[in-house]
Design an enzyme around this catalytic site. Structure first.
Site, PDB file in Angstrom:
ATOM      1  N   CYS A  76      10.779  -5.087  -4.936  1.00 56.00           N
ATOM      2  CA  CYS A  76      10.973  -5.788  -4.128  1.00 56.00           C
ATOM      3  C   CYS A  76      10.794  -7.257  -4.336  1.00 56.00           C
ATOM      4  O   CYS A  76      10.883  -8.393  -4.060  1.00 56.00           O
ATOM      5  CB  CYS A  76       9.510  -5.390  -3.459  1.00 56.00           C
ATOM      6  N   CYS A 104       5.025  -9.799   2.085  1.00 52.09           N
ATOM      7  CA  CYS A 104       5.848  -8.467   2.122  1.00 52.09           C
ATOM      8  C   CYS A 104       6.299  -8.531   3.526  1.00 52.09           C
ATOM      9  O   CYS A 104       7.348  -7.699   3.816  1.00 52.09           O
ATOM     10  CB  CYS A 104       4.904  -7.790   1.851  1.00 52.09           C
ATOM     11  N   CYS A 144      -0.734  21.668 -16.825  1.00 52.51           N
ATOM     12  CA  CYS A 144      -1.786  21.538 -16.152  1.00 52.51           C
ATOM     13  C   CYS A 144      -2.173  22.826 -15.962  1.00 52.51           C
ATOM     14  O   CYS A 144      -3.385  22.785 -14.511  1.00 52.51           O
ATOM     15  CB  CYS A 144      -0.982  20.409 -14.982  1.00 52.51           C
ATOM     16  N   CYS A 192      -5.992  24.089 -15.933  1.00 53.34           N
ATOM     17  CA  CYS A 192      -7.070  23.470 -15.243  1.00 53.34           C
ATOM     18  C   CYS A 192      -7.302  24.170 -13.999  1.00 53.34           C
ATOM     19  O   CYS A 192      -7.824  24.094 -13.422  1.00 53.34           O
ATOM     20  CB  CYS A 192      -7.593  21.902 -15.812  1.00 53.34           C
ATOM     21  N   HIS A 193      -5.941  23.334 -13.113  1.00 51.95           N
ATOM     22  CA  HIS A 193      -5.472  23.036 -11.631  1.00 51.95           C
ATOM     23  C   HIS A 193      -5.050  24.363 -10.925  1.00 51.95           C
ATOM     24  O   HIS A 193      -5.241  24.390  -9.841  1.00 51.95           O
ATOM     25  CB  HIS A 193      -4.942  21.868 -11.120  1.00 51.95           C
ATOM     26  N   ARG A 227      -4.872   8.919 -13.974  1.00 55.08           N
ATOM     27  CA  ARG A 227      -5.061  10.098 -13.910  1.00 55.08           C
ATOM     28  C   ARG A 227      -4.243  10.799 -15.135  1.00 55.08           C
ATOM     29  O   ARG A 227      -4.380  11.656 -15.898  1.00 55.08           O
ATOM     30  CB  ARG A 227      -5.471   9.921 -12.835  1.00 55.08           C
ATOM     31  N   CYS A 283      -5.736  13.000 -18.219  1.00 54.87           N
ATOM     32  CA  CYS A 283      -5.610  14.617 -18.072  1.00 54.87           C
ATOM     33  C   CYS A 283      -5.002  14.446 -19.400  1.00 54.87           C
ATOM     34  O   CYS A 283      -5.407  15.899 -20.179  1.00 54.87           O
ATOM     35  CB  CYS A 283      -4.725  14.838 -17.301  1.00 54.87           C
ATOM     36  N   CYS A 308       9.622  -9.329   5.574  1.00 53.93           N
ATOM     37  CA  CYS A 308      10.790  -8.817   6.240  1.00 53.93           C
ATOM     38  C   CYS A 308      10.139  -7.431   6.450  1.00 53.93           C
ATOM     39  O   CYS A 308      10.796  -6.528   7.546  1.00 53.93           O
ATOM     40  CB  CYS A 308      11.383  -7.724   4.337  1.00 53.93           C
ATOM     41  N   HIS A 309       8.351  -6.829   6.012  1.00 55.55           N
ATOM     42  CA  HIS A 309       8.625  -5.837   7.365  1.00 55.55           C
ATOM     43  C   HIS A 309       7.685  -5.936   8.536  1.00 55.55           C
ATOM     44  O   HIS A 309       7.265  -4.445   8.307  1.00 55.55           O
ATOM     45  CB  HIS A 309       7.072  -5.036   5.301  1.00 55.55           C
TER      46      HIS A 309
END
Lengths: 107, 282
Positions: B135, B97, B198, B201-202, B239, B243, B100-101
Site C-alpha cells: 500500500c 491509510c 517444528c 516441540c509444538h 519468531r 525457532c 482509502c480505508h
C-alpha cells in the site's frame, strides 16, 4: 521516542484509596550493549528518575538504574486528599524531562 | 498427644487435603473457562493435535494478567502509535491509510483472521506486513517501512488488533493450496544440527518444559506479540527465525517466501482460536 501513559481516576471520594498507574515507552539503553557492526559501546540512555506530585506535593518518587527493563511501569496506591492535578515527571539521562498531567476531582 | 488422637488427626488431614485438591482443580478450570481465551478448540480438520490451545494457556499467570489489562499491556504503546500513523499523510501521493480505508475498525475488521493471502500479481503469498508496505509503495508512493521498524510493527499491531476476539479462519482454496502444502512440508521437515522439526516441540511435546520455558503449540493468533525477552512486539517471521536458530539451522529471511508459506500453515493449524493481538509472552 518517549510517550507517557498515565491512569488516574477522574472522580474519587476524599479519603478513598485509588490505584495510580503509569507507563512510559522508552528503550532504556543500558550502556552495556555493543553495536554489532562497529563494535562500539552504545552510550547509556535510560530514564533515571520518576517524580510524582499532587498539587505540588511529592507523593511518589523512584530512582531507576540500568537493569530496569524497557517501557518502565509504575503503579502505586494513593489516598485522595482532595481535588487537584497529578503531575508525573520522568528524567532521562542528559537531563530531558518528560511530563504528563491528569486532573482528579474529589467529591 | 496420644497415638490414637495422632492417627485421627492424620486421617482428618488427609481428608482435608483431598478436599482442597478437589477444590483447587475445580476452581482453576472455572477460571480458565471464564476468560474465554484459555479454552481448547476442537480442530476442524485432521492433523497432529486433538485440542488446540492458544499460547495464552501456556503463559504464566502474571504474563496473562499483563495481557488482559489494557493499561498494563505494553503492546498497547504500539497500538496507539499505529492508530496515530493510520491517519498520517505520507509519500508523493499525499495519502494516508485512512484516505482509502476510512475507519479501520470497520475496514480492517477480520483481516487478521484470513491473512496471509494469495497475491495474484506476484503469484505468491503476502502477509499483513507486506500488504502494508505494498500500500505504501503503490498507493501512497511512499518508502516502504523496514521489517523491524517501529512504524511497521505499530501498524501491523493496529491492523491485527481490529480483529481482536474473532476466530482465526484460514480457508484452503485452489489458489493457496500449493503454498499450504509447502508450509506443511516445512513444518514437518527436520532441520539444523539438532535435527528437529517444528512438530517435535509444538506438536509432540507441547505443555512440557524446555529448560525453564513451557512449550506452546506454536499458534500465531497473538502476533505481533509483545515478548518480554524482546522488550517490544515482534513479527511472526522474527519468531520463526528464532525457532530455526534454536535448533541450529540457518534461518530464512524476514519476509521470505518460505516463512510466508509456513505462516499460512501455522495459522491454519490455529483455526478457531481468537485473535489476541497484542498478546504478551515471555
Amino acid at each position: 521516542m518517549a510517550k507517557p501513559r498515565i491512569k488516574v481516576p477522574k472522580m474519587a471520594k476524599v479519603g478513598e484509596i485509588v490505584e495510580i498507574k503509569s507507563m512510559i515507552s522508552h528503550k532504556m539503553e543500558s550502556g552495556r550493549r555493543k553495536d554489532k557492526k562497529t563494535g562500539k559501546v552504545i552510550p547509556r540512555k535510560i530514564i533515571n528518575a520518576l517524580k510524582v506530585t499532587f498539587n505540588g506535593k511529592l507523593v511518589f518518587s523512584a530512582s531507576l538504574h540500568p537493569s530496569v527493563s524497557a517501557n518502565p511501569y509504575f503503579a502505586f496506591d494513593f489516598k485522595v486528599p482532595g481535588s487537584g492535578d497529578m503531575v508525573f515527571e520522568w528524567t532521562e539521562d542528559g537531563g530531558k524531562v518528560i511530563t504528563a498531567k491528569k486532573s482528579l476531582k474529589a467529591a | 498427644m496420644t497415638p490414637i488422637s495422632g492417627i485421627k488427626m492424620m486421617k482428618k488431614m488427609i481428608k482435608l487435603t483431598v478436599g482442597v485438591l478437589l477444590l483447587a482443580g475445580f476452581s482453576t478450570s472455572a477460571v480458565l473457562a471464564a476468560d474465554g481465551k484459555s479454552e481448547a478448540v476442537k480442530p476442524a480438520a485432521e492433523f497432529g493435535l486433538d485440542e488446540i490451545w492458544s499460547g495464552y494457556h501456556f503463559a504464566k499467570k502474571e504474563t496473562q494478567a499483563l495481557q488482559d489489562d489494557d493499561f498494563d499491556n505494553p503492546g498497547n504503546l504500539w497500538l496507539e502509535e499505529g492508530a496515530a500513523l493510520w491517519s498520517k499523510v505520507d509519500g508523493d501521493a499525499k495519502k494516508s491509510c485512512q484516505s482509502c480505508h476510512n475507519d479501520a475498525s470497520k475496514s480492517m475488521k477480520g483481516v487478521a483472521t484470513r491473512y496471509p493471502v494469495y497475491y495474484a500479481p506476484r503469484k505468491k503469498l503476502i502477509n499483513i506486513e507486506q500488504r502494508i508496505n505494498l500500500c505504501r509503495t503503490e498507493q501512497m508512493k511512499a518508502k516502504p517501512w523496514k521489517w523491524k521498524s517501529k512504524q511497521l510493527l505499530a501498524m501491523a499491531v493496529y491492523v491485527n488488533n481490529q480483529s481482536k476476539g474473532m476466530p482465526v479462519n484460514i480457508r484452503i482454496t485452489a489458489e493457496n493450496k500449493p503454498f499450504w502444502e509447502k508450509g506443511k512440508a516445512f513444518y514437518y521437515k527436520r532441520r539444523g544440527q539438532l535435527d528437529m522439526s517444528c512438530a517435535h516441540c509444538h506438536e509432540k511435546y507441547y505443555g512440557k518444559h524446555i529448560r525453564s520455558n513451557v512449550l506452546s503449540q506454536g499458534h500465531i493468533n497473538g502476533f505481533p506479540t509483545y515478548r518480554l525477552k524482546w522488550q517490544k512486539p515482534g513479527s511472526v517471521h522474527r519468531r520463526f527465525k528464532g525457532c530455526n536458530k534454536q535448533v541450529r539451522a540457518k534461518p530464512y529471511g524476514l519476509g521470505s517466501d518460505e516463512y510466508n508459506n509456513l505462516e499460512l500453515y501455522v495459522k491454519w493449524r490455529g483455526n478457531g482460536l481468537p485473535v489476541e493481538t497484542p498478546a504478551v509472552r515471555n
